[in-house]
Design an enzyme around this catalytic site. Structure first.
Site, mmCIF file in Angstrom:
data_model
loop_
_atom_site.group_PDB
_atom_site.id
_atom_site.type_symbol
_atom_site.label_atom_id
_atom_site.label_comp_id
_atom_site.label_asym_id
_atom_site.label_seq_id
_atom_site.Cartn_x
_atom_site.Cartn_y
_atom_site.Cartn_z
ATOM 1 N N GLY A 31 -10.140 3.423 1.399
ATOM 2 C CA GLY A 31 -9.278 3.263 3.035
ATOM 3 C C GLY A 31 -8.877 2.464 2.836
ATOM 4 O O GLY A 31 -8.439 1.915 1.271
ATOM 5 N N GLU A 35 0.212 5.753 4.629
ATOM 6 C CA GLU A 35 0.946 7.310 4.024
ATOM 7 C C GLU A 35 1.206 7.457 2.568
ATOM 8 O O GLU A 35 1.588 8.902 2.087
ATOM 9 C CB GLU A 35 2.645 6.671 4.449
ATOM 10 C CG GLU A 35 3.537 7.437 5.273
ATOM 11 C CD GLU A 35 3.277 8.216 5.874
ATOM 12 O OE1 GLU A 35 3.449 9.213 5.546
ATOM 13 O OE2 GLU A 35 2.318 9.029 6.822
ATOM 14 N N HIS A 37 -1.703 7.261 0.563
ATOM 15 C CA HIS A 37 -2.470 8.996 0.491
ATOM 16 C C HIS A 37 -2.486 9.763 1.060
ATOM 17 O O HIS A 37 -3.259 10.799 0.787
ATOM 18 C CB HIS A 37 -3.726 7.733 1.311
ATOM 19 C CG HIS A 37 -4.619 6.272 0.444
ATOM 20 N ND1 HIS A 37 -4.251 4.999 1.492
ATOM 21 C CD2 HIS A 37 -5.185 5.902 -0.290
ATOM 22 C CE1 HIS A 37 -4.414 4.419 0.519
ATOM 23 N NE2 HIS A 37 -5.766 4.346 -0.550
ATOM 24 N N GLN A 154 -4.915 3.795 -14.010
ATOM 25 C CA GLN A 154 -6.226 4.719 -14.059
ATOM 26 C C GLN A 154 -5.496 5.919 -13.795
ATOM 27 O O GLN A 154 -6.935 6.996 -14.470
ATOM 28 C CB GLN A 154 -6.064 4.424 -12.338
ATOM 29 C CG GLN A 154 -6.824 4.874 -11.350
ATOM 30 C CD GLN A 154 -7.712 4.933 -9.692
ATOM 31 O OE1 GLN A 154 -7.801 3.634 -9.657
ATOM 32 N NE2 GLN A 154 -6.469 5.666 -8.647
ATOM 33 N N SER A 187 -2.728 -0.870 -0.120
ATOM 34 C CA SER A 187 -3.636 -1.325 1.171
ATOM 35 C C SER A 187 -3.162 -3.388 0.954
ATOM 36 O O SER A 187 -4.297 -3.178 2.056
ATOM 37 C CB SER A 187 -5.351 -0.725 0.683
ATOM 38 O OG SER A 187 -5.379 0.784 0.804
#
Ligand code: AMP
Length: 286
Positions: A31, A35, A37, A154, A187
């Site tokens: 969440g 931009e 995401h 990741q 984020s």
């Protein structure tokens, strides 16, 4: 666009389209969409019949409870952003649905989870990531899932998990989206104090300095990371790590012959930032 809050509702919403043979593109997120995401969601929109975003701040991947608590959350705003990028379904479960009492099963991608971010945050971080991604894949059953190169380790871990456990999903890497001044979107950037914001440019500046050294003919890994760390120091920023590694297995490199991943993590005014770049010897510098 539909928002569902339970695993059961997510499965119900996707059963129809899947039965009709529609392709499902999936973007897992925590969440606080930006931009970066949205670039993943737009790419999913171009390439699939149905686009699913998950919004879930995954408690088991946080090593620092304060970071978990402070992580920004606003589902209404995220839903608007996701809709603007053409998302069909937002899945935002409660932690109690994802991790019911007696949740005992985890997925660990050994080796790759122990270095860089894993060395600083503990290998449990990537076990948390792999476990939630595996569970989300089982719920959404996407044809394709999109991950940002911003979190290079990741991405590598998810790819290895998919290969090792034969998940029927294609993983698509997406380039890092940056602010106009070069700061990689994150984020966590909203937590940067105004006075610290210029110092946050240190990471991108260090990556650029390293590529400049490579362009000038430098091939020695230590010399390249020294150059990057010197640039960080110019901004008054200390790296948690600044490492030149093999982009395929994250093994440390002593020399760069072709391409190498330079990965940097640093705290700027208490906010932990990561950034990386693939350095290339064959780049056309004109
Ligand atoms: P997060 O919400 O931070 O877990 O990120 C969700 C997905 O968005 C991950 O695949 C990230 O790599 C990707 N992502 C986050 N920031 C960026 C960015 N600046 N550019 C591209 N992808 C990003």
């Amino acid at each position: 666009m539909k928002i569902v809050r339970t695993i059961a509702d997510a499965r119900d919403a996707l059963r129809g389209p899947r039965g009709l043979g529609k392709t499902i593109g999936f973007v897992p997120t925590m969440g606080s969409l930006h931009e970066g995401h949205l670039s993943l969601l737009r790419r999913a929109r171009e390439e699939n019949d149905v686009v699913v975003a998950s919004v879930f701040v995954n408690p088991i991947q946080f090593d620092d409870p304060n970071d978990f608590r402070a992580y920004p959350r606003d589902l209404a705003v995220d839903a608007e952003f996701a809709a603007s990028a053409g998302t069909d379904l937002v899945f935002s479960p409660e932690a109690s649905d994802m991790y019911p009492d007696g949740f005992f099963t985890t997925v660990t991608v050994r080796e790759l989870s122990e270095t860089l971010e894993g060395a600083v945050r503990g290998p449990g971080h990537f076990t948390g990531v792999a476990t939630v991604v595996a569970k989300l894949f089982n719920i959404v059953q996407p044809n394709v899932a999109y991950f940002g190169q911003k979190d290079a380790q990741q991405l590598l871990i998810v790819r290895r998990m998919v290969r090792d456990l034969a998940f029927p999903v294609r993983i698509e890497p997406c380039p890092i989206v940056r602010e106009p001044d070069g700061l990689a979107m994150s984020s966590r950037n909203v937590r940067l104090a105004p006075a610290d914001r210029p110092r946050a440019l240190a990471l991108k500046a260090a990556l650029d300095a390293a590529q400049t050294a490579v362009d000038a003919g430098e091939r020695n890994a230590d010399a390249i990371t020294v150059r990057a760390k010197a640039k960080l120091a110019e901004f008054g920023v200390d790296a948690e790590y600044c490492a030149l590694v093999d982009p395929d297995d994250l093994e440390p490199m002593t020399r760069i012959d072709d391409r190498a991943l330079l990965a940097i993590a640093a705290r700027v005014g208490g906010v932990r930032l990561i950034d990386n770049a693939i350095l290339e010897t064959s780049r056309n510098t004109r």
